[in-house]
Write an enzyme that holds these catalytic residues in place. Sequence first.
Site, PDB file in Angstrom:
ATOM      1  N   GLU A 197       0.201  -1.476  -3.712  1.00 19.03           N
ATOM      2  CA  GLU A 197      -0.067  -2.680  -3.123  1.00 19.03           C
ATOM      3  C   GLU A 197      -1.110  -2.489  -2.000  1.00 19.03           C
ATOM      4  O   GLU A 197      -0.807  -3.166  -0.893  1.00 19.03           O
ATOM      5  CB  GLU A 197       0.744  -3.763  -3.080  1.00 19.03           C
ATOM      6  CG  GLU A 197       1.460  -4.309  -4.247  1.00 19.03           C
ATOM      7  CD  GLU A 197       2.274  -5.472  -4.555  1.00 19.03           C
ATOM      8  OE1 GLU A 197       2.505  -5.938  -3.114  1.00 19.03           O
ATOM      9  OE2 GLU A 197       2.700  -5.941  -5.286  1.00 19.03           O
ATOM     10  N   GLU A 382       4.610  -3.560 -12.055  1.00 21.87           N
ATOM     11  CA  GLU A 382       5.464  -4.493 -11.507  1.00 21.87           C
ATOM     12  C   GLU A 382       5.230  -5.738 -12.327  1.00 21.87           C
ATOM     13  O   GLU A 382       4.031  -5.910 -12.437  1.00 21.87           O
ATOM     14  CB  GLU A 382       5.411  -4.578  -9.995  1.00 21.87           C
ATOM     15  CG  GLU A 382       5.965  -3.543  -9.233  1.00 21.87           C
ATOM     16  CD  GLU A 382       5.874  -4.007  -7.673  1.00 21.87           C
ATOM     17  OE1 GLU A 382       6.022  -5.115  -7.424  1.00 21.87           O
ATOM     18  OE2 GLU A 382       5.596  -3.055  -6.950  1.00 21.87           O
TER      19      GLU A 382
HETATM   20  C1  BG6 Z   1       5.311  -6.567  -4.576  1.00 19.83           C
HETATM   21  C2  BG6 Z   1       5.941  -5.211  -3.964  1.00 19.83           C
HETATM   22  O1  BG6 Z   1       4.610  -7.196  -3.792  1.00 19.83           O
HETATM   23  O2  BG6 Z   1       6.363  -7.448  -5.266  1.00 19.83           O
HETATM   24  C3  BG6 Z   1       7.546  -5.270  -4.029  1.00 19.83           C
HETATM   25  O3  BG6 Z   1       5.439  -4.165  -4.242  1.00 19.83           O
HETATM   26  C4  BG6 Z   1       8.175  -6.447  -4.138  1.00 19.83           C
HETATM   27  O4  BG6 Z   1       8.076  -4.445  -3.011  1.00 19.83           O
HETATM   28  C5  BG6 Z   1       7.834  -7.251  -5.342  1.00 19.83           C
HETATM   29  O5  BG6 Z   1       9.476  -6.636  -3.979  1.00 19.83           O
HETATM   30  C6  BG6 Z   1       8.285  -8.822  -5.414  1.00 19.83           C
HETATM   31  O6  BG6 Z   1       7.999  -9.565  -4.331  1.00 19.83           O
HETATM   32  P1  BG6 Z   1       9.574  -9.946  -3.658  1.00 19.83           P
HETATM   33  O7  BG6 Z   1       9.061 -10.680  -2.276  1.00 19.83           O
HETATM   34  O8  BG6 Z   1      10.009 -11.133  -4.416  1.00 19.83           O
HETATM   35  O9  BG6 Z   1      10.555  -8.971  -3.444  1.00 19.83           O
END
Ligand code: BG6
Length: 483
Positions: A197, A382
């Site tokens: 990211e 993700e």
């Molecule tokens: C992304 C990141 O922003 O989202 C992860 O690459 C992160 O590291 C994921 O965990 C989900 O966000 P959060 O804040 O719910 O953990």
Amino acid sequence: MPFAKNFMWGGATAANQYEGGYLEGGRGLSTMDCRLPGNRHEYRKVSFTRPDGSVGYASRYEAVGEGARGTILEDRYYPSHNAVDFYHHWKEDIALFAEMGFRCFRMSVSWTRLYPSGTEETPNPEGVAFYRDVFSELQKNGIEPLVTLNHFDLPLYLADEIDGWCDRRTIGYFSRFARTCFEEFRDLVHYWITFNEINTIRDWTKLGNKDMSDQTVYQAMHHMFLGSAHAVIIGHEVNPGNMIGMMCAYGSMYPYDCAPDNYMNNIVSLHKIQFFCDVQCRGYYPEYKLKEFERSHVVIRKEETDDAVLKQGTVDFIAFSYYFSNVTRADANVEMTGDQSHAVENPYLKKTDWGWSLDPVGIRVACNELYDRYQKPLWIVENGLGAEDVFEDGTVHDAYRIDYLREHIRELKKAVETDGVNVLGYTPWGCIDLISAGTGEMSKRYGFIYVDLDDEGKGTFRRFRKDSFYWYQKVIESNGEEL
Ligand code: BG6
């Protein structure tokens, strides 16, 4: 079949949220080790010491100030230190991933496990051995590792001593670390991502910047772009078969309405993400950014070879995270930060308990926008639902998580089948429960596997299969047909 036979079904994690073992095996401290937990209403903060000895705290939007040094306070809980203890559970976790039928597994290498201060001439042998064991175990189970070289972490020594990415020397230190990964794991890893990211990286933990001015942040990002380009060049040189990608947070953006100003503003808002893809996919700064720099008096200091390095170090694929979509409006500023607390509401969408909009169609929008613009293969690295689970009788009945993933995979399928987008794989986030990056909580869970740990770091670290575990197993087995 919409998904290719070798479509990379799997799951994703990151060292600072998953690995733990922060003082074991010769590992050095990272900036992420200074990050305290927050909650859904309060930002996480880092703890630091000022030159006068006083302790300060800063959220991702606040500067730590000149002379600040990251500090770990003895009486506080820091979630990254143990995380969910992959360091001691890796065999068991990989067995569970294999049981689900994973074809790939995304994880990151902790920079300070290989280079404790970031500046050593040679890597820490214990760190190399740890990751070799993990990658070998994955390969033994027929799982291809997808390795992120940098997931939000920076050696604390570099942040304290030279302001991390603000200093050009960090490019060299990072390149050495990247070379070590490519050479040491040459036979075991073939898929890589340079920076996680990269479009959300503005704060001290990730850049080591002591002030938040655009001048400082963009100069640091320029160095990071060069770090990524060097990594791509080295990775291809070490093994021409390596596939090396960039990674961005892609929240699709919709204009608030058809008012021309709002439509135009949406184009400008999209540039905030596209800038990072443009540089890493095309190999040069886009015109709209150069104009913005002119207007805001940002001057990027470059060396003679920088432009050639950026050009040569373009990536092989685009990896992205997709969780929610955004609404843009000419009179509201949208930041791509993973924080929707100030976002413009979309009346057509519901939200999660953490305020993230639920929009499966947005994943198809993202695929189309990225593929149309760059014609590079995509990888959804993700996606997922952060939710509070109820653990009872050794499991979690997480139908809500299954619904979320099912709807997103359906839209992904349309992107592949109807729109012809080339998608290499799908690795939902936090396939095993881990620490939330945004809030530091454990109670914001994404996993197919439940981990017994609470928001204060208490628990047995035992692992349990949720209902979604068996559901995802079938999805993979049927190559996305049985949803
Ligand atoms: C992304 C990141 O922003 O989202 C992860 O690459 C992160 O590291 C994921 O965990 C989900 O966000 P959060 O804040 O719910 O953990």
